[in-house]
Design an enzyme around this catalytic site. Structure first.
Site, PDB file in Angstrom:
ATOM      1  N   ARG A  86       0.814  -1.218   0.000  1.00  0.00           N
ATOM      2  CA  ARG A  86       0.000   0.000   0.000  1.00  0.00           C
ATOM      3  C   ARG A  86       0.850   1.272   0.000  1.00  0.00           C
ATOM      4  O   ARG A  86       0.579   2.198  -0.754  1.00  0.00           O
ATOM      5  CB  ARG A  86      -0.876  -0.021   1.256  1.00  0.00           C
ATOM      6  CG  ARG A  86      -1.913   1.065   1.299  1.00  0.00           C
ATOM      7  CD  ARG A  86      -2.594   1.096   2.682  1.00  0.00           C
ATOM      8  NE  ARG A  86      -2.923  -0.196   3.206  1.00  0.00           N
ATOM      9  CZ  ARG A  86      -4.092  -0.817   3.021  1.00  0.00           C
ATOM     10  NH1 ARG A  86      -5.041  -0.233   2.343  1.00  0.00           N
ATOM     11  NH2 ARG A  86      -4.314  -2.012   3.533  1.00  0.00           N
ATOM     12  N   CYS A  89     -25.942  -4.746  -8.362  1.00  0.00           N
ATOM     13  CA  CYS A  89     -27.194  -4.974  -7.642  1.00  0.00           C
ATOM     14  C   CYS A  89     -26.981  -5.458  -6.221  1.00  0.00           C
ATOM     15  O   CYS A  89     -27.283  -6.611  -5.883  1.00  0.00           O
ATOM     16  CB  CYS A  89     -28.039  -5.962  -8.429  1.00  0.00           C
ATOM     17  SG  CYS A  89     -28.328  -5.327 -10.068  1.00  0.00           S
TER      18      CYS A  89
HETATM   19  N1  LLP Z   1       3.390  -8.986   3.254  1.00  0.00           N
HETATM   20  C1  LLP Z   1       2.423  -9.899   3.442  1.00  0.00           C
HETATM   21  C2  LLP Z   1       2.785 -11.243   3.860  1.00  0.00           C
HETATM   22  C3  LLP Z   1       1.084  -9.531   3.254  1.00  0.00           C
HETATM   23  O1  LLP Z   1       0.137 -10.443   3.470  1.00  0.00           O
HETATM   24  C4  LLP Z   1       0.748  -8.212   2.867  1.00  0.00           C
HETATM   25  C5  LLP Z   1      -0.638  -7.812   2.656  1.00  0.00           C
HETATM   26  C6  LLP Z   1       1.797  -7.304   2.667  1.00  0.00           C
HETATM   27  C7  LLP Z   1       3.104  -7.718   2.870  1.00  0.00           C
HETATM   28  C8  LLP Z   1       1.557  -5.885   2.228  1.00  0.00           C
HETATM   29  O2  LLP Z   1       0.789  -5.161   3.119  1.00  0.00           O
HETATM   30  P1  LLP Z   1       0.623  -3.593   2.890  1.00  0.00           P
HETATM   31  O3  LLP Z   1       1.983  -2.958   2.981  1.00  0.00           O
HETATM   32  O4  LLP Z   1       0.044  -3.397   1.549  1.00  0.00           O
HETATM   33  O5  LLP Z   1      -0.280  -3.152   3.956  1.00  0.00           O
HETATM   34  N2  LLP Z   1      -6.967  -5.842   0.622  1.00  0.00           N
HETATM   35  C9  LLP Z   1      -6.680  -5.132   1.846  1.00  0.00           C
HETATM   36  C10 LLP Z   1      -5.254  -5.316   2.289  1.00  0.00           C
HETATM   37  C11 LLP Z   1      -4.867  -6.758   2.450  1.00  0.00           C
HETATM   38  C12 LLP Z   1      -3.423  -6.931   2.785  1.00  0.00           C
HETATM   39  C13 LLP Z   1      -3.005  -8.339   2.624  1.00  0.00           C
HETATM   40  N3  LLP Z   1      -1.622  -8.585   2.893  1.00  0.00           N
HETATM   41  C14 LLP Z   1      -7.029  -3.672   1.659  1.00  0.00           C
HETATM   42  O6  LLP Z   1      -7.510  -3.295   0.592  1.00  0.00           O
HETATM   43  O7  LLP Z   1      -6.869  -2.885   2.581  1.00  0.00           O
END
Ligand code: LLP
Length: 422
Positions: A280, A346
């Site tokens: 992110r 929907c």
């Molecule tokens: N490493 C692992 C093992 C992960 O499972 C994830 C994200 C990351 C790194 C990266 O996390 P970030 O830096 O992006 O926070 N769909 C959800 C977020 C799910 C995150 C899943 N794992 C959303 O839209 O907020």
């Protein structure tokens, strides 16, 4: 009203990204349309990487956030590695030119095919999430006669103040091996000639807005590193996962420098490569979802604006009640009214924004849903038989389509009516 969000800003009453007016993109390419700013992705990467300068480190982009090949290539050029969770992501990362020695493989359900592909590719390490997975990796390595690089994903039982769907580091979550079991598992791995112990990893959650849980996690992992040393097991990599938050709605996440300032002293004198897996942080603010207003609908209870993007394009509001700023592409001086921005799908859960004060948009106006560069397109689907959006990457005043809009034929690709129904 705020006038800027990353590289998105108003100029002459129009919303721009870098040197491109969003209206041009919407008119030329149609909507819904994902737009990404290359310079924002670069800046975020550099801001993250440079605070760890002077230490050996690898920033392994969690590509599930946005796995478009062009985004991956941009990050590869910056020197990024990748955190992958499937063989599909391995293929994308390799096609984009990310070297295998900068790839880590996470996830609780790696299949045998995926394990074999990753060993063959020569990745940096598997972040192993269970004893059975460790056995499966060992068996595959033995068969291939190629040692497999492993690190254990340890569940540090650290709490993080975020949405419960994206907190991963508590003992009750499905992720990682229990902290108390880690030493025993490492000792098992150390006895296996086809397993090559590389490091240790934890990922505690997503959209994290404080440094504390990272420090707690680092402390717990480093104490394991020391205990393992007393068993003659030496680790080379400390991987603290991803999760650093971004501002969607006035949040004040720590900067990477805040993390580095507190973390680096803990690493003094330790010969460990630091690995991070931000997703992110690198891409969220770079992206927007452009959408066109179809109808305005005013009821006794509420004002709705129906747009041509929906939960199939951006699932985050429906799934997590997530807030994304919604800005009109042409600024208006008309006083705003509270409005729900909803899509054509929907389901009542199909909304992009609720109760936003927007200057009564008209059919044909464009809106930009900001902060949509992470977990936007990558979580999109064809639900309601809606072709997925196109994606555009902007460089200064230039732009390129980096994924074509899907066609109606794409919707039925691979489907067949069996002879029994003919
Ligand atoms: N490493 C692992 C093992 C992960 O499972 C994830 C994200 C990351 C790194 C990266 O996390 P970030 O830096 O992006 O926070 N769909 C959800 C977020 C799910 C995150 C899943 N794992 C959303 O839209 O907020």
């Amino acid at each position: 009203m705020k006038t800027g969000y990353g590289t998105y800003h108003y100029d002459g009453g129009e919303l721009w990204v870098e040197g491109v007016p969003l209206r041009t993109l919407a008119e030329r390419l149609g909507t819904p349309l994902y737009v990404y700013s290359a310079s924002k992705i670069r800046t975020q990467y550099r801001n993250f990487d440079r605070v760890f300068a002077g230490r050996s480190r690898t920033v392994c982009y969690a590509m599930k956030a946005n796995s478009n090949l062009a985004v991956l290539r941009l990050l590869a050029e910056e020197g990024a590695g990748a955190d992958i969770v499937s063989v599909g992501e391995l293929v994308r990362a390799r096609r984009a030119g990310i070297p295998p020695h900068r790839i880590v493989f996470s996830g609780v359900g790696k299949t045998e095919t995926e394990i074999v592909a990753a060993i063959r590719a020569g990745i940096l390490m598997f972040n192993v999430e269970s004893a059975e997975e460790l056995e499966a990796i060992e068996a595959a390595a033995r068969r291939l006669r190629r040692p497999a690089p492993v690190s254990l994903r340890v569940n540090p039982n650290v709490s993080v103040d975020t949405h419960h769907h994206i907190a991963t580091g508590k003992a009750e979550n499905k992720f990682g091996v229990p902290y108390e079991k880690a030493v025993e598992l490492y000792r098992y791995a150390a006895r296996k000639p086809w397993l090559n112990i590389v490091g240790i990893q934890a990922h505690i959650g997503s959209q994290i807005l404080e440094v504390r849980p990272y420090l707690e996690t680092a402390k717990k992992l480093l104490s394991l590193v020391d205990r393992l040393q007393s068993h003659g097991i030496y680790l080379h990599v400390l991987d603290l996962g991803g999760g650093l938050g971004v501002p969607y709605h006035g949040e004040k996440p720590p900067a990477p420098a805040d993390l580095a300032r507190r973390l680096l002293p803990m690493m003094k004198g330790r010969n460990l490569r630091l690995v991070f897996e931000p997703g992110r942080f690198l891409v969220a603010e770079s992206g927007c979802l452009l959408t066109r207003v179809l109808y305005r609908k005013e009821t006794a209870h509420k004002n709705f604006v129906v747009v041509d993007a929906a939960m199939n394009d951006l699932a985050r509001p429906a799934l997590y009640d997530a807030y994304h700023p919604v800005w009109p592409v042409r600024r208006s001086s008309i006083r705003g009214v509270a409005t729900d921005v909803v899509g054509p799908v929907c389901e009542s859960g199909d909304y992009l924004a609720k109760g936003r004060v927007l200057p009564r948009p008209h059919a044909g106006d464009f809106l930009a849903v900001l902060g949509a560069g992470a977990y936007g397109f990558s979580m999109s689907s064809q639900y309601n038989s809606r072709p997925r959006a196109a994606e555009v990457l902007v460089f200064g005043s230039q732009w390129w389509v980096v994924r074509e809009r899907e066609t109606l034929n794409d919707l039925v690709r691979g489907e067949k009516i069996p002879p029994a129904l003919k």
